[in-house]
Design an enzyme around this catalytic site. Structure first.
Site, PDB file in Angstrom:
ATOM      1  N   ASN A  57       0.722  -1.259  -0.118  1.00  0.00           N
ATOM      2  CA  ASN A  57      -0.022  -0.019  -0.006  1.00  0.00           C
ATOM      3  C   ASN A  57       0.941   1.230   0.030  1.00  0.00           C
ATOM      4  OD1 ASN A  57      -2.278   1.534   0.144  1.00  0.00           O
ATOM      5  ND2 ASN A  57      -2.778   1.037   2.098  1.00  0.00           N
ATOM      6  N   HIS A 142     -14.790  -4.677  10.667  1.00  0.00           N
ATOM      7  CA  HIS A 142     -14.573  -3.326  11.125  1.00  0.00           C
ATOM      8  C   HIS A 142     -15.630  -2.558  11.377  1.00  0.00           C
ATOM      9  CE1 HIS A 142     -10.165  -2.900   9.696  1.00  0.00           C
ATOM     10  NE2 HIS A 142     -10.146  -4.175   9.926  1.00  0.00           N
ATOM     11  N   ARG A 167     -13.918  -5.637  15.365  1.00  0.00           N
ATOM     12  CA  ARG A 167     -12.941  -4.658  15.714  1.00  0.00           C
ATOM     13  C   ARG A 167     -13.561  -3.132  15.944  1.00  0.00           C
ATOM     14  NH1 ARG A 167      -7.756  -2.127  12.575  1.00  0.00           N
ATOM     15  NH2 ARG A 167      -9.170  -0.392  11.948  1.00  0.00           N
ATOM     16  N   TYR A 179      -6.851   7.319  13.816  1.00  0.00           N
ATOM     17  CA  TYR A 179      -6.826   6.085  12.972  1.00  0.00           C
ATOM     18  C   TYR A 179      -7.947   5.195  12.975  1.00  0.00           C
ATOM     19  CZ  TYR A 179      -5.933   1.396  11.971  1.00  0.00           C
ATOM     20  OH  TYR A 179      -5.965   0.101  11.347  1.00  0.00           O
ATOM     21  N   ASP A 230      -7.254  -1.675  17.580  1.00  0.00           N
ATOM     22  CA  ASP A 230      -5.926  -1.476  17.194  1.00  0.00           C
ATOM     23  C   ASP A 230      -5.215  -0.339  17.714  1.00  0.00           C
ATOM     24  OD1 ASP A 230      -3.693  -1.199  15.508  1.00  0.00           O
ATOM     25  OD2 ASP A 230      -4.720  -1.654  13.577  1.00  0.00           O
ATOM     26  N   HIS A 232      -2.597   0.847  16.747  1.00  0.00           N
ATOM     27  CA  HIS A 232      -1.675   1.256  15.488  1.00  0.00           C
ATOM     28  C   HIS A 232      -0.372   2.000  15.815  1.00  0.00           C
ATOM     29  CE1 HIS A 232      -1.703   2.436  10.913  1.00  0.00           C
ATOM     30  NE2 HIS A 232      -2.422   0.933  11.064  1.00  0.00           N
ATOM     31  N   GLU A 256      -4.119  -4.773  19.518  1.00  0.00           N
ATOM     32  CA  GLU A 256      -3.296  -4.890  18.583  1.00  0.00           C
ATOM     33  C   GLU A 256      -2.344  -3.600  18.489  1.00  0.00           C
ATOM     34  OE1 GLU A 256      -5.120  -4.845  14.796  1.00  0.00           O
ATOM     35  OE2 GLU A 256      -3.363  -4.552  13.602  1.00  0.00           O
ATOM     36  N   GLU A 282       1.450  -7.147  11.477  1.00  0.00           N
ATOM     37  CA  GLU A 282       1.144  -6.853  10.324  1.00  0.00           C
ATOM     38  C   GLU A 282       2.165  -6.528   9.461  1.00  0.00           C
ATOM     39  OE1 GLU A 282      -2.301  -4.487  10.725  1.00  0.00           O
ATOM     40  OE2 GLU A 282      -1.171  -2.543  10.444  1.00  0.00           O
ATOM     41  N   ARG A 303       0.336 -11.833  13.681  1.00  0.00           N
ATOM     42  CA  ARG A 303      -0.904 -10.762  12.478  1.00  0.00           C
ATOM     43  C   ARG A 303      -0.115 -11.023  11.192  1.00  0.00           C
ATOM     44  NH1 ARG A 303      -4.728  -8.646  11.888  1.00  0.00           N
ATOM     45  NH2 ARG A 303      -4.483  -6.505  11.401  1.00  0.00           N
ATOM     46  N   HIS A 332      -3.563 -10.419   9.167  1.00  0.00           N
ATOM     47  CA  HIS A 332      -3.913  -9.143   8.582  1.00  0.00           C
ATOM     48  C   HIS A 332      -4.774  -9.377   7.443  1.00  0.00           C
ATOM     49  CE1 HIS A 332      -2.293  -5.153   6.763  1.00  0.00           C
ATOM     50  NE2 HIS A 332      -3.190  -4.851   7.443  1.00  0.00           N
ATOM     51  N   ASP A 336      -6.331  -3.454   1.680  1.00  0.00           N
ATOM     52  CA  ASP A 336      -5.130  -2.915   0.804  1.00  0.00           C
ATOM     53  C   ASP A 336      -4.551  -4.353   0.423  1.00  0.00           C
ATOM     54  OD1 ASP A 336      -4.558  -1.654   3.858  1.00  0.00           O
ATOM     55  OD2 ASP A 336      -2.516  -2.744   3.019  1.00  0.00           O
ATOM     56  N   GLU A 359      -8.681 -11.318   9.922  1.00  0.00           N
ATOM     57  CA  GLU A 359      -9.416  -9.898   9.674  1.00  0.00           C
ATOM     58  C   GLU A 359      -9.977 -10.026   8.381  1.00  0.00           C
ATOM     59  OE1 GLU A 359      -6.382  -6.887   9.442  1.00  0.00           O
ATOM     60  OE2 GLU A 359      -7.847  -5.371   9.546  1.00  0.00           O
ATOM     61  N   TRP A 422       2.345   6.811  12.321  1.00  0.00           N
ATOM     62  CA  TRP A 422       0.895   6.890  11.849  1.00  0.00           C
ATOM     63  C   TRP A 422       0.264   5.460  12.393  1.00  0.00           C
ATOM     64  CZ3 TRP A 422      -1.811   3.553   8.300  1.00  0.00           C
ATOM     65  CH2 TRP A 422      -3.032   4.028   8.194  1.00  0.00           C
TER      66      TRP A 422
HETATM   67  O1  KDG Z   1      -1.836  -0.118   4.607  1.00  0.00           O
HETATM   68  C1  KDG Z   1      -2.111  -0.037   6.221  1.00  0.00           C
HETATM   69  C2  KDG Z   1      -3.142  -0.937   6.473  1.00  0.00           C
HETATM   70  O2  KDG Z   1      -3.254  -2.106   6.194  1.00  0.00           O
HETATM   71  C3  KDG Z   1      -3.447  -0.842   8.113  1.00  0.00           C
HETATM   72  O3  KDG Z   1      -3.407   0.539   8.574  1.00  0.00           O
HETATM   73  C4  KDG Z   1      -4.740  -1.582   8.450  1.00  0.00           C
HETATM   74  O4  KDG Z   1      -3.844  -1.571  10.666  1.00  0.00           O
HETATM   75  C5  KDG Z   1      -4.449  -2.086   9.964  1.00  0.00           C
HETATM   76  C6  KDG Z   1      -5.346  -3.485  10.194  1.00  0.00           C
HETATM   77  O5  KDG Z   1      -5.370  -3.931  11.318  1.00  0.00           O
HETATM   78  O6  KDG Z   1      -6.087  -3.833   9.336  1.00  0.00           O
HETATM   79 MG    MG Z   2      -3.519  -3.136  12.200  1.00  0.00          MG
END
Ligand code: KDG
Ligand code: MG
Length: 422
Positions: A57, A142, A167, A179, A230, A232, A256, A282, A303, A332, A336, A359, A422
């Site tokens: 991605n 999600h 989630r 996020y 998550d 993140h 996560e 991931e 993951r 994961h 994407d 997921e 991020w």
């Molecule tokens: O491209 C980044 C995404 O795959 C990511 O942000 C998604 O964290 C993610 C998730 O748990 O699906």
């Molecule tokens: Mg994630």
């Protein structure tokens, strides 16, 4: 291609149940039916072909170049049955090992070769891996919303749709563009602009808010549904430990990416303070990224996905290693990762003994049309389909109608301007 002393691609093995499958061509197809996907199609001289996903991605073209310049030229003429040897050739032979670009390119080849072999045998891919270990694959959807109430309602819709696991991500008061919060209910698409969108983050505001969300979710929906979240990579190890502790009464399935994933040692601190289950990986590409996390039992779920970790050949090695410490898989499966990865993952999940969860972020209707697939969802479980191969194809004529659309993932800064994860 120069042939030296050892030329595995030139010799037809005797006594195999599948006739030799010489790789005749390999092509990369880039398409953007709502978002960018990179697909590798490998064709053999027997007419059997296989499909692999190579999507990274926001960095798609780097994998295209890696495949076209360095991988495809060494594939032509090889015997597609020799999946392990080709994997080792691409991994060891490159000298410059690991990393997201290299391992995605290897993954695309590997998944396409498993697809070819399964098709040649007329078997679903899960049968080659060792056969079914379960009747269906539990997935999590999600749910997200701008406000706490929006998020509660979104979770309710997933429960009504039959999901056993959801989630939950929510907007955070005082934080713009938190996020995981989409602009519609179904499809959260973070890669939203040609240059990265800048977001501003406050861990303090997030941590003050998040336990309220899970308290409200448990009050409304009880404790039967599995809830996930998550982080993140945003928290420091100590902040993650504090949040994990505060979330304990709400019995999450997992928290996560509690902190940035590169520093495996950091999870020791988190683990020593909380019993909230931890998931990470991931962004991992190989077993080496997770070695200490696994053998010190610092996490509960790994993951890493088929596309990130060099395909099924390496992912099953990670899963077997993790099984020794009773760590389960939780692949994961964001949008994407193309339907090709979803299909391959569902065959893997159907087989892998230490399966945890998968997921499942639904793709758009346009994406589903470009990638016709055998997998399906019912009652919170997914099924890979029982036809030969991994069951996902590419409609090349339709794919050509969606040209590449350069987009990047956002970046995050703290409120004082410091660059953050991020
Ligand atoms: O491209 C980044 C995404 O795959 C990511 O942000 C998604 O964290 C993610 C998730 O748990 O699906
Ligand atoms: Mg994630």
């Amino acid at each position: 291609m120069s042939q030296s002393v050892f030329t595995p691609h030139s010799k037809a093995s005797q006594g195999s149940s599948i006739p030799p499958l010489k790789i005749r061509s390999a092509r990369v197809i880039v398409t953007s039916p709502g978002r960018n996907f990179v697909t590798l199609k490998i064709e053999t001289d027997q007419g059997v072909y296989g499909i692999g996903d190579a999507t990274l991605n926001g960095r798609e073209k780097s994998v295209v170049a890696y495949l076209e310049d360095h991988v495809i030229p060494v594939l032509i003429g090889r015997d597609a049955r020799r999946i392990e040897d080709i994997w080792q050739y691409l991994y060891r032979g490159a000298y410059w090992r690991r990393g997201p670009v290299t391992m995605r390119a290897i993954a695309a080849v590997d998944v396409a070769l498993w697809d070819i072999k399964a098709k040649a045998l007329g078997a679903p891919l899960y049968d080659l891996l060792g056969g079914k270990s379960r009747e269906g694959v539990m997935v999590y959807g999600h749910a997200n919303g701008e406000t706490l109430e929006d998020t509660l309602e979104a979770v309710g819709r997933y429960i009504e749709a039959g999901y056993k696991a959801v989630r939950a991500q929510s907007g955070v008061p005082g934080v713009d563009l938190a996020y995981g919060v989409g602009r519609g209910d179904l499809y959260y698409e973070p890669a939203d602009a040609q240059l990265p969108t800048e977001t501003v983050w406050s861990t303090r505001k997030y941590m003050n808010y998040l336990p309220n969300l899970f308290e409200a979710l448990r009050k409304r929906y009880g404790f039967d549904v599995e809830l996930l979240h998550d982080g993140h990579h945003r928290m420091t190890p100590l902040e993650a430990a504090q949040l994990g502790k505060r979330l304990e009464p709400y019995q999450l399935f997992w928290l996560e990416d509690a902190t940035q994933a590169e520093n495996q040692d950091a999870f020791r601190l988190i683990r020593s303070h909380t019993t909230t289950p931890l998931a990470v990986g991931e962004v991992f590409n190989t077993i080496w990224d997770a070695k200490d996390l696994i053998q010190e039992q610092l996490i509960d779920y790994i993951r890493t996905s088929v596309v990130a970790a060099g395909g099924l050949t390496h992912l099953r090695r990670i899963a077997d290693f993790a099984s020794v410490w009773q760590i389960k898989t939780g692949c994961h499966g964001a949008t994407d990762l193309s339907p090709v990865t979803m299909g391959a993952a569902l065959h893997f999940d159907t087989w892998v003994p230490n399966f945890g969860i998968q997921e499942y972020m639904r793709h758009t209707a346009e994406t589903d049309a470009v990638f016709p697939h055998a997998y399906s969802f019912s009652d919170g479980l997914m099924h890979p389909g029982d036809g030969p191969g991994h069951g996902v194809d590419l409609d090349e004529a339709l794919a050509a109608k969606y040209p590449y659309d350069p987009r990047q993932l956002p970046v995050a800064r703290l409120e004082d301007g410091t660059m953050w994860n991020w």
